[in-house]
Design a protein around this motif. Structure first.
Motif, PDB file in Angstrom:
ATOM      1  N   ASP A 134      35.297  21.498  16.168  1.00  0.00           N
ATOM      2  CA  ASP A 134      33.937  21.078  16.655  1.00  0.00           C
ATOM      3  C   ASP A 134      33.810  21.410  18.146  1.00  0.00           C
ATOM      4  N   LEU A 135      34.893  20.657  18.618  1.00  0.00           N
ATOM      5  CA  LEU A 135      34.835  20.870  20.086  1.00  0.00           C
ATOM      6  C   LEU A 135      35.323  22.074  20.654  1.00  0.00           C
ATOM      7  N   CYS A 136      36.038  22.970  19.729  1.00  0.00           N
ATOM      8  CA  CYS A 136      36.540  24.381  20.330  1.00  0.00           C
ATOM      9  C   CYS A 136      35.432  25.099  20.117  1.00  0.00           C
ATOM     10  N   ILE A 137      34.431  25.122  19.266  1.00  0.00           N
ATOM     11  CA  ILE A 137      33.204  25.794  19.135  1.00  0.00           C
ATOM     12  C   ILE A 137      32.179  25.635  20.340  1.00  0.00           C
ATOM     13  N   LYS A 138      32.153  24.277  20.815  1.00  0.00           N
ATOM     14  CA  LYS A 138      31.524  23.877  21.936  1.00  0.00           C
ATOM     15  C   LYS A 138      31.822  24.370  23.174  1.00  0.00           C
ATOM     16  N   ILE A 139      33.232  24.523  23.166  1.00  0.00           N
ATOM     17  CA  ILE A 139      33.965  25.057  24.426  1.00  0.00           C
ATOM     18  C   ILE A 139      33.569  26.534  24.677  1.00  0.00           C
ATOM     19  N   PHE A 140      33.661  27.111  23.605  1.00  0.00           N
ATOM     20  CA  PHE A 140      33.569  28.737  23.474  1.00  0.00           C
ATOM     21  C   PHE A 140      31.994  29.173  23.770  1.00  0.00           C
ATOM     22  N   ASN A 141      31.130  28.415  23.160  1.00  0.00           N
ATOM     23  CA  ASN A 141      29.791  28.394  23.362  1.00  0.00           C
ATOM     24  C   ASN A 141      29.355  28.259  24.828  1.00  0.00           C
ATOM     25  N   TYR A 142      29.871  27.488  25.499  1.00  0.00           N
ATOM     26  CA  TYR A 142      29.688  27.205  27.061  1.00  0.00           C
ATOM     27  C   TYR A 142      30.324  28.063  27.582  1.00  0.00           C
ATOM     28  N   ARG A 143      31.239  28.721  27.276  1.00  0.00           N
ATOM     29  CA  ARG A 143      32.006  29.645  27.945  1.00  0.00           C
ATOM     30  C   ARG A 143      31.026  31.099  28.095  1.00  0.00           C
ATOM     31  N   ASP A 144      30.549  31.206  26.901  1.00  0.00           N
ATOM     32  CA  ASP A 144      29.686  32.574  26.713  1.00  0.00           C
ATOM     33  C   ASP A 144      28.519  32.228  27.466  1.00  0.00           C
ATOM     34  N   GLU A 145      27.919  31.076  27.744  1.00  0.00           N
ATOM     35  CA  GLU A 145      26.827  30.723  28.417  1.00  0.00           C
ATOM     36  C   GLU A 145      26.860  30.913  29.764  1.00  0.00           C
ATOM     37  N   VAL A 146      28.175  30.504  30.589  1.00  0.00           N
ATOM     38  CA  VAL A 146      28.558  30.484  31.954  1.00  0.00           C
ATOM     39  C   VAL A 146      29.139  31.625  32.238  1.00  0.00           C
ATOM     40  N   ALA A 147      29.326  32.443  31.157  1.00  0.00           N
ATOM     41  CA  ALA A 147      30.267  33.646  31.264  1.00  0.00           C
ATOM     42  C   ALA A 147      31.712  33.450  32.062  1.00  0.00           C
ATOM     43  N   GLU A 148      31.977  32.461  32.848  1.00  0.00           N
ATOM     44  CA  GLU A 148      33.375  32.197  33.338  1.00  0.00           C
ATOM     45  C   GLU A 148      33.293  30.607  33.994  1.00  0.00           C
ATOM     46  N   LEU A 149      34.088  29.991  33.555  1.00  0.00           N
ATOM     47  CA  LEU A 149      34.343  28.514  34.190  1.00  0.00           C
ATOM     48  C   LEU A 149      34.995  28.640  35.843  1.00  0.00           C
ATOM     49  N   GLN A 150      34.523  28.236  36.745  1.00  0.00           N
ATOM     50  CA  GLN A 150      34.905  28.216  37.778  1.00  0.00           C
ATOM     51  C   GLN A 150      36.142  27.047  38.352  1.00  0.00           C
ATOM     52  N   ASN A 151      35.629  26.122  37.467  1.00  0.00           N
ATOM     53  CA  ASN A 151      36.579  24.895  37.660  1.00  0.00           C
ATOM     54  C   ASN A 151      36.831  24.194  36.397  1.00  0.00           C
ATOM     55  N   ILE A 152      37.888  23.828  36.064  1.00  0.00           N
ATOM     56  CA  ILE A 152      38.054  23.366  34.683  1.00  0.00           C
ATOM     57  C   ILE A 152      37.382  21.738  34.302  1.00  0.00           C
ATOM     58  N   SER A 153      36.901  21.256  35.689  1.00  0.00           N
ATOM     59  CA  SER A 153      36.046  19.913  35.602  1.00  0.00           C
ATOM     60  C   SER A 153      34.578  20.302  34.753  1.00  0.00           C
ATOM     61  N   GLU A 154      34.242  21.662  34.753  1.00  0.00           N
ATOM     62  CA  GLU A 154      32.803  22.190  34.226  1.00  0.00           C
ATOM     63  C   GLU A 154      32.807  21.831  32.694  1.00  0.00           C
ATOM     64  N   LEU A 155      33.914  21.488  32.075  1.00  0.00           N
ATOM     65  CA  LEU A 155      33.948  21.112  30.777  1.00  0.00           C
ATOM     66  C   LEU A 155      33.219  19.913  30.534  1.00  0.00           C
ATOM     67  N   LYS A 156      32.969  18.872  31.400  1.00  0.00           N
ATOM     68  CA  LYS A 156      32.559  17.646  31.406  1.00  0.00           C
ATOM     69  C   LYS A 156      30.951  17.884  31.216  1.00  0.00           C
ATOM     70  N   ASN A 157      30.506  19.161  31.696  1.00  0.00           N
ATOM     71  CA  ASN A 157      29.021  19.621  31.388  1.00  0.00           C
ATOM     72  C   ASN A 157      28.590  19.990  29.671  1.00  0.00           C
ATOM     73  N   ILE A 158      29.617  20.046  29.165  1.00  0.00           N
ATOM     74  CA  ILE A 158      29.400  20.229  27.488  1.00  0.00           C
ATOM     75  C   ILE A 158      28.828  19.114  27.039  1.00  0.00           C
ATOM     76  N   LYS A 159      27.732  19.268  26.198  1.00  0.00           N
ATOM     77  CA  LYS A 159      27.030  18.334  25.590  1.00  0.00           C
ATOM     78  C   LYS A 159      28.039  17.598  24.623  1.00  0.00           C
ATOM     79  N   ASP A 160      28.068  16.383  24.557  1.00  0.00           N
ATOM     80  CA  ASP A 160      28.683  15.271  23.874  1.00  0.00           C
ATOM     81  C   ASP A 160      30.609  15.671  23.920  1.00  0.00           C
TER      82      ASP A 160
END
Length: 299
Positions: free
Chosen positions: A257-283
């Motif tokens: 489930d978390l893997c899906i959320k990370i990929f959905n977030y990556r598709d939304e922002v196109a590219e993560l500039q900093n690994i700390s952006e993972l904290k922006n993912i809901k739940d």
């Protein structure tokens, strides 16, 4: 006048027929008005037959109600949902405990563990545990662990008081024999610790030892009294922006489930500039952030 006369001029037989018809209509109307055909007589009823018939109907109703109840089929207790738990008779607190445990990426592998996690009553456990269905490899592992646990429990009290020389006190370099110097650690647990250490690419935090499946906290405490992390492991990190779904799922702290959320977030922002952006993912599990990013970077 001829027009009216042509309509009302009948012979005797026709007039008699009309008169007889009118008379019949008047008689039947009177009978209906005065309820001539009704009867005050009561019909004799066989009460015993009626009761027997009613009992038969009631029994059929009970059978139908039972048939409509949801049937319980064998299931894996690790995947109990709110709806399924309610059907089984679990309380909301018991269901929440199970869901919270599963969010830690751990699995229940026996009915004893299920009760320990959920704190369900013995009566409810006895009712639903016969329907628990674990994977075949878990069943075989439980059987082998039961036999090895018996051996370890014997060796726990048979440890020699002779001084044993350790090859190292670094938990990331300790051998199986080194770990077996701790009371409560036998061949099975020592191999399990080393196997989990390999999966993590080495312990980065002392308390990761508590994540070893089946290892009791009291025994893990004893291990950490002797072994520490003298040198942190060099972990090969993967780029969060180019990693595949299958590769990311290999992260020991990321479930499906978390893997899906990370990929959905990556598709939304196109590219993560900093690994700390993972904290922006809901739940996102913030409590596991430090462990997850051991294996990730953003480039």
């Amino acid at each position: 006048m001829k027009i009216y006369k042509s309509h009302f001029w009948y012979n005797n037989s026709q007039r008699n027929g009309i008169f007889f018809l009118v008379l019949l209509i008047v008689v039947f109307q009177s009978a209906i008005v005065f309820d001539v055909f009704s009867s005050d007589k009561t019909v004799a009823i066989n009460q015993s037959k009626i009761r027997a018939f009613q009992n038969q109907i009631d029994s059929l109703k009970i059978i139908e109600i039972e048939n409509r109840k949801p049937k319980i089929y064998p299931f894996n207790p690790n995947y109990i949902t709110d709806y399924k738990g309610e059907q089984l008779g679990m309380s909301l607190d018991e269901i929440d405990r199970l869901l919270a445990f599963r969010k830690t990426n751990k699995f229940i592998n026996s009915k004893k563990e299920f009760q320990k996690v959920t704190k369900v009553s013995d009566s409810l456990l006895a009712k639903i545990s016969p329907y628990f269905k674990f994977p075949d490899w878990v069943v075989k592992r439980n059987q082998s662990n039961n036999s090895s646990s018996k051996q370890e429990s014997k060796s726990y009290f048979k440890k020699s008081n002779k001084e044993i020389v350790l090859t190292t006190t670094d938990i990331n370099k300790a051998t199986a024999k080194d770990l077996q110097t701790i009371n409560g650690i036998g061949p099975a647990f020592s191999e399990r610790i080393i196997k989990y250490r390999s999966k993590l690419q080495g312990f980065s935090f002392n308390n990761q030892l508590y994540e070893v499946w089946g290892l009791e906290k009291e025994i893990a405490d004893k291990v950490l009294l002797t072994f520490k992390i003298d040198q942190k492991p060099v972990i090969k990190k993967i780029n969060i922006n180019t990693v595949t779904f299958k590769e990311l799922l290999k992260n020991p702290y990321i479930d499906y489930d978390l893997c899906i959320k990370i990929f959905n977030y990556r598709d939304e922002v196109a590219e993560l500039q900093n690994i700390s952006e993972l904290k922006n993912i809901k739940d996102f599990p913030i409590d596991k952030y430090a462990r997850i990013v051991l294996y990730l970077l953003a480039e």
